[in-house]
Scaffold this motif. Structure first.
Motif, PDB file in Angstrom:
ATOM      1  N   SER A 106       0.838  -1.203   0.000  1.00 58.43           N
ATOM      2  CA  SER A 106       0.000   0.000   0.000  1.00 58.43           C
ATOM      3  C   SER A 106       0.872   1.252   0.000  1.00 58.43           C
ATOM      4  O   SER A 106       2.031   1.217   0.452  1.00 58.43           O
ATOM      5  CB  SER A 106      -0.904   0.012   1.232  1.00 58.43           C
ATOM      6  N   PHE A 118      -7.821  -0.373   2.381  1.00 60.18           N
ATOM      7  CA  PHE A 118      -6.963  -1.004   1.379  1.00 60.18           C
ATOM      8  C   PHE A 118      -7.004  -2.521   1.515  1.00 60.18           C
ATOM      9  O   PHE A 118      -7.121  -3.251   0.513  1.00 60.18           O
ATOM     10  CB  PHE A 118      -5.534  -0.476   1.543  1.00 60.18           C
ATOM     11  N   TYR A 386      -8.362   0.305  -3.441  1.00 62.46           N
ATOM     12  CA  TYR A 386      -7.211  -0.588  -3.495  1.00 62.46           C
ATOM     13  C   TYR A 386      -6.370  -0.311  -4.742  1.00 62.46           C
ATOM     14  O   TYR A 386      -5.138  -0.184  -4.666  1.00 62.46           O
ATOM     15  CB  TYR A 386      -7.696  -2.040  -3.495  1.00 62.46           C
TER      16      TYR A 386
END
Length: 533
Positions: A106, A118, A386
């Motif tokens: 991430s 995420f 995401y």
């Protein structure tokens, strides 16, 4: 390459505006072209100019604009790395140890709460969908025709796909099916940007090799390669493989004779949120459709219609820059690759066509308690977040002498004419993680004619059958680490970076020829530079 005035006239007719008067030719050397200037006209969308086509940055004051101009200017000093060059994805760059998970980290500058979002998006990205009806309910709706069951199965480790190898699966590369406009009505739909092109009347927009139980898949992609040797100036011989594509075991009759086959390898997912926040003005500033500066490079944008707003906007995603946003890209993949409906693409039967009655008779996965589509808005929110926050990995060995030498060769050969090194993202980006970041994607995100060798013959919106969007190069040196292979270009024909460069033609022919004429040390250094990205 079509002339810019003709392109503009078609663009403005499509928007219902009067034609621009003819203007005198502008001096060579200016990157701001007639196309870019015309997009400032309020006539494009009534009295208001779409923000997605703005040709000046409204998010910066004069001081910040001067800073951005200075920091994104191409370097002339190759004796040492540039400031901040290590962090090629800005403050969100991942500095994790290099591993197979290098593309799955991430952004490091998102908040603790966003890290949870995420991870939820990651779970949905990896989730396998199942056919309807099933006991899972929230996971059914697969197909009925499809290419894969999960996003992650195509975007392997969030990285690059691969072409089929012998009898191996082809799920990370698929065939786009399309034909040009035929009737006057179809030509009008293209001109008005209601359509990018037209699907095969039976098989739809892409070949679906798999199907749910009780239904037959559409067919199988076949790739045949022919090797041909290329001798470089110093006598080095490189073998290139030229692919030929066909479809076997067609399940629903023949393809339309006008349908073209375009192979598309799934691209890496890193840095997408940063690309989305590059100011349109900064991309359009590099457009030069008729090569006013006589450098042989004629990049131009793919102007598409934004579904939610109905405005003309800048395409920046996909191999032909045909998609404007990450969310739309995700919705297209859900519908086309997995057969899952979303609010953006409410096609419960995916890519099934009216000619495939058995497919349309299959049950879908809509659950009334969850909403009118199979993947409702909360699912799209998480998958989009995401996709927007997969971090770009940090550079490696950027101060090594051979890497610095290779960077100099990259610049001197003219590669940066298309692979623009740097941008600074919008200060007013919706998420602070992507706001006002100096990034190094090495792409101008414009369309370029790459010559007949790479042409697929398939037009997509403004992109012709020989034009491709410049792909970002960040992370390219980790391809083998992440995906276990070194297949490059839109169809993976190139088995090394050297082969990929030698396939360049059209606008990139001069740079390719300089590479072929260079000595082995210069070529090796250039490859070392690319491997450091």
């Amino acid at each position: 390459m079509r002339r810019p005035l003709e392109f503009l006239r078609r663009l403005l007719r499509a928007a219902g505006s009067p034609l621009l008067p003819k203007r005198p030719a502008r001096p060579a050397g200016r990157r701001c072209t007639i196309l870019v200037l015309a997009l400032t006209s309020s006539a494009i969308a009534g009295d208001l100019q779409p923000a997605s086509l703005a040709t000046t940055r409204g998010d910066l004051d004069a001081r910040d604009q001067a800073r951005v101009t200075a920091v994104t200017r191409p370097t002339t000093d190759f004796s040492k790395p540039e400031p901040f060059e290590l962090m090629q994805g800005g403050a969100g760059t991942s500095e994790q140890d290099v591993s197979r998970d290098a593309f799955s980290q991430s952004s490091t500058n998102i908040t603790f709460e966003e890290e949870g979002t995420f991870k939820l998006g990651n779970a949905l990205f990896r989730k396998n969908w199942v056919s309807s009806p099933s006991s899972t309910q929230a996971s059914d709706g697969l197909g009925p025709l499809f290419n894969e069951r999960a996003c992650q199965n195509c975007h392997l480790k969030d990285g690059r796909g691969r072409p089929p190898q012998g009898d191996a699966d082809t799920t990370s590369m698929f065939l786009r099916l399309a034909r040009d406009a035929g009737s006057a009505e179809e030509k009008a739909a293209i001109a008005n940007r209601q359509m990018l092109n037209f699907p095969d009347p039976v098989y739809g927009t892409q070949l679906q090799e798999l199907a749910v139980p009780g239904l037959r898949g559409e067919g199988r992609m076949r790739v045949d390669y022919q090797e041909r040797e290329v001798e470089l100036t110093d006598g080095t011989v490189v073998s290139l493989r030229k692919p030929n594509y066909s479809v076997t075991d067609l399940g629903y009759g023949p393809l339309d004779p006008h349908t073209t086959l375009s192979p598309r390898l799934t691209p890496p997912m890193i840095g997408l949120g940063l690309i989305e926040q590059i100011a349109p003005a900064d991309i359009l500033a590099h457009a030069d459709p008729v090569d006013h500066d006589n450098d042989g490079i004629s990049g131009r944008p793919n102007i598409v219609l934004d579904g939610p707003s109905g405005e003309l906007t800048l395409g920046r995603f996909g191999w032909k820059a045909q998609t404007a946003s990450i969310r739309q890209q995700a919705a297209d993949a859900f519908a086309g690759d997995i057969g899952i409906s979303t609010p953006e693409e409410p096609r419960h039967w995916g890519d099934c066509t009216a000619a495939q009655a058995e497919c349309l008779a299959m049950p879908n996965g809509v659950q009334e308690r969850l909403g009118p589509v199979e993947a409702p808005a909360p699912v799209m929110d998480l998958v989009t977040f995401y996709s927007q926050n997969l971090a770009v990995p940090a550079r490696r060995d950027l101060a090594a002498p051979d890497v610095l030498a290779g960077k100099k060769v990259f610049y001197e050969m003219g590669c940066i004419s298309c692979h623009t090194p740097k941008f600074v993202t919008r200060r007013d980006a919706p998420n602070k993680a992507q706001a006002f970041q100096l990034i190094w994607p090495y792409s101008d995100f414009l369309l370029h004619d790459m010559g007949p060798g790479l042409a697929d013959g398939q037009a997509v919106g403004d992109a012709t059958g020989s034009e491709w969007r410049t792909p970002p190069l960040w992370g390219i040196g980790l391809t083998e680490t992440v995906n276990g292979n070194s297949f490059f270009l839109h169809d993976g024909r190139a088995r090394s970076l050297t082969e990929a460069i030698l396939w360049h033609g059209g606008e990139a022919q001069k740079a390719r020829d300089r590479f072929a004429a260079a000595n082995a040390a210069e070529r090796d250094a250039l490859v070392k530079f690319l491997e450091s990205l």
